[in-house]
Each structure stands twice: as C-alpha cells, then as structure tokens.
Enzyme design. Structure first.
Site, PDB file in Angstrom:
ATOM      1  N   SER A  76      -0.933   4.412  -1.800  1.00 57.70           N
ATOM      2  CA  SER A  76      -0.673   5.818  -1.479  1.00 57.70           C
ATOM      3  C   SER A  76       0.823   6.174  -1.589  1.00 57.70           C
ATOM      4  CB  SER A  76      -1.154   6.087  -0.050  1.00 57.70           C
ATOM      5  OG  SER A  76      -0.551   7.239   0.472  1.00 57.70           O
ATOM      6  N   ASN A  77       1.105   7.221  -2.335  1.00 54.30           N
ATOM      7  CA  ASN A  77       2.476   7.739  -2.408  1.00 54.30           C
ATOM      8  C   ASN A  77       2.885   8.370  -1.086  1.00 54.30           C
ATOM      9  OD1 ASN A  77       3.064   7.260  -5.240  1.00 54.30           O
ATOM     10  ND2 ASN A  77       1.446   8.758  -5.646  1.00 54.30           N
TER      11      ASN A  77
END
Ligand SMILES: Cc1ncc(COP(=O)(O)O)c(C=O)c1O
Length: 338
Positions: A76-77
């Site tokens: 996940s960014n």
C-alpha cells in the site's frame, strides 16, 4: 447560518508540483499531452496520499492524536505515506496489512518498516471486517495511554478528498501563471476520492477542464457512487457550494486482475513511458491507468481535446516487488542488449 470553520491542514507536500509536456507522446498523437508530477510531492511521502494526509493528519493533530492507524495491502502506498508522515511529525504509526508477513520486506512495506511503522498482518477475512481490526487496535493504543486516529484505506474520506480540491486550485493558479488551459485532466481512481476532490475543486476554482478517472481495481459503478457520495458529504460537512456533476467521466475496463496481479501489457506500459519520456509509473495504479489513457488516445486522439494532462499520482516503490516479471520482460525486449 455561518459556514463551518475551515478544516485544519498541516503542510506536508512539496507544492506546487511541476507540469511537464510529454514531447514524443504529443508528437505521436498530434495533441499536447502533459503530466502533473504528483509523484514528486516528496521522497517518502510521494504521490497523491500526502495531499489527502495534509487534511487527515491536520485533524488528527487537532484532536491531540499521537498514533496514526491505517490499513491496506502489503504494498500500500497509503500505508507507506502514513508511516513517513508519522516519522516526520514524531507520531507512532500502525499499519493493518492484508496478507502474511513476508520472509523479507520489499517496496512500500520495506519503507514502512524502515520508517518505524508497526505492521499487523490480517487474513483476508479479518481485512474484510476492517472496522473490527481498527476497534481492536485503537483499544490497544488507548490501553497503553496513547491517542489513536484512524485513517481509512486510501485516505478515502470527504476530508481526504479536500487534498485534491486544493490540487484543482493549484492547477488553476498554474494556468493563471502560464500553464496551458487543459481541456481534460485524467487521474487514476481506486476509491475515487482524488477524482471527487478534483471535481469539487473544478467547481470552486473555475477550472474548465473535464475530469476523467480511470478505475484500476473497483467496478466503475462503485467508483461513480463513491465520487457522488463524497461530494455530497463534503458539501454538507464543510459548507461547500459543490454538487456531483450530472456525468462522472470514467474510462472503464482497465481494472485488469485487480491490485495483486499485474498483466504483461501493464508492465509494458511502465517500460514504454520510462523509455519514451523518462517518467516512471507504477504497475499497480498509474501503469494501468496510463494503459487506458494511451488506449483511448490511440482510438481517437482528439477525444480529450487538444491539451490533456495526466495527473501522476505516484506509487513508484511498488515497482520493485515486480522485479522478476519485469526482468523477464526486459530480457525478452530487443531494445535491451544481452
Ligand atoms: C499511486 C496511486 N494512484 C492513485 C490512487 C487512487 O486514489 P483514490 O483512492 O483517491 O482514487 C492510489 C490510491 O490507492 C495510489 O496509491
């Protein structure tokens, strides 16, 4: 009735981000193609998330929080950006991640750990009931004497969307200072929160550009509903004179296999833009969206008008976990000398 006070905002991103013309792509399609480099909003905070976090963390600090809790995939960014912002502000961060602890860390997860985030690994079933996971984690933080603040996946709330409302103001200012008046702005959509923000900003900043989203995981109908709801909720909560537009433009059909598995054509798009323009996309979000964008330009190069700008929402660190597929692709490529 007086308007509600402006939500608190903490300055975190390097703004304004530059707008650059893609010369070879423009020549190929006979229209002017630009990129707004939101992949340059920071080094560790890079991408669209930090714009949302300026408002979400602004609220967290106003509430006296000392621990940020969020969730996402292993790559996940948003989780990496939350970890980076927490480290910068001296806060704790806890990431509820979908999947097992990997043998070694890579990409966004490696950076999240390096930045001091605590990772909590969730089964798909647990992740499906994420509110329960958040409740457990917030209880634990409180028991230890901490003050938690929960950021939903992708920072997808009406408060987070204000980050892209501000981005629309930023673009409008750049246009006043000489940037082209774009006919269309194109943006990658997961939840649709960034697109919702741009659409609100379009109305408030008087931008003439159409706003087009490209869903990369969820069905277009879900993204459309999310965009509409977010605009309505933001209008009510913040007293904004905005409403969902009659048509929410979405280019459907580029979700591929979701966020976990990448197809060859998506990776090939990443390689193509890197070589043609020296710009790195990520395979999970912007690579898919850019594939859709190119596909539409190839079908009808004038459909976005004569000046179109793709907002590059970042995500470069998730390129590295795809090193094996990428190496195979590069080795089979005649442009690479053996
Ligand atoms: C690199 C990147 N681009 C675009 C998006 C989409 O953002 P939104 O959820 O606001 O549609 C995300 C969010 O997950 C992302 O990480």
């Amino acid at each position: 009735m007086s308007a509600p006070p402006a939500p608190p905002r903490v300055s975190l991103a390097c703004l304004p981000t530059p707008i650059v013309k893609l010369e070879r792509l423009s020549a190929r399609f006979g229209v002017e193609v630009f990129v707004k480099r939101d992949d340059l909003t920071g080094l560790l905070e890079t991408g669209n998330k930090v714009r949302k976090l300026e408002f979400l963390v602004g609220e967290a600090l106003a509430q006296g929080a000392d621990t940020l809790i969020t969730c996402g995939t292993l790559q996940s960014n948003c989780c990496r950006a939350v970890a980076a912002v927490a480290a910068r502000l001296g806060l704790r961060s806890i990431l509820a991640l979908r999947g097992d602890r990997p043998q070694s860390y890579d990409g966004n997860l490696l950076l999240g750990k390096l930045l001091g985030a605590e990772a909590v690994y969730c089964t798909p079933e647990e992740f499906g009931q994420i509110e329960g996971v958040f409740a457990r984690l917030t209880d634990e933080v409180r028991r230890r004497g901490g003050r938690p603040y929960v950021i939903p996946e992708s920072g997808a709330t009406e408060l987070g969307a204000l980050g892209y409302l501000e981005c629309a103001h930023e673009i409008s200012q750049q246009v006043r200072q000489g940037a082209p008046a774009f006919d269309t702005l194109v943006i990658t959509a997961f939840s649709g929160g960034s697109q919702a923000g741009l659409l609100m900003g379009k109305q408030l900043a008087g931008l003439s550009a159409e706003i087009v989203g490209i869903p990369i995981a969820r069905p277009a109908g879900d993204v459309q509903r999310y965009v509409e709801t977010t605009i309505r909720t933001a209008a009510a909560r913040f007293g904004l004179r905005v409403e969902p537009p009659k048509t929410i433009h979405l280019l459907d059909g580029y979700q591929g296999l979701g966020r976990g598995t990448i197809r060859k054509e998506e990776l090939a798009t990443v390689v193509q833009l890197a070589r043609e323009e020296g710009i790195l996309l990520d395979p999970v979000y912007t690579g898919k969206a850019f594939l859709g964008f190119l596909d539409h330009l190839a079908r009808d190069s004038k459909q976005f008008g004569s000046r179109v700008c793709f907002i590059h929402t970042g995500g470069v660190f998730s390129l590295f976990p795809f090193r094996d597929s990428l190496s195979r692709l590069l080795d089979g490529d005649p442009l690479v000398e053996s």
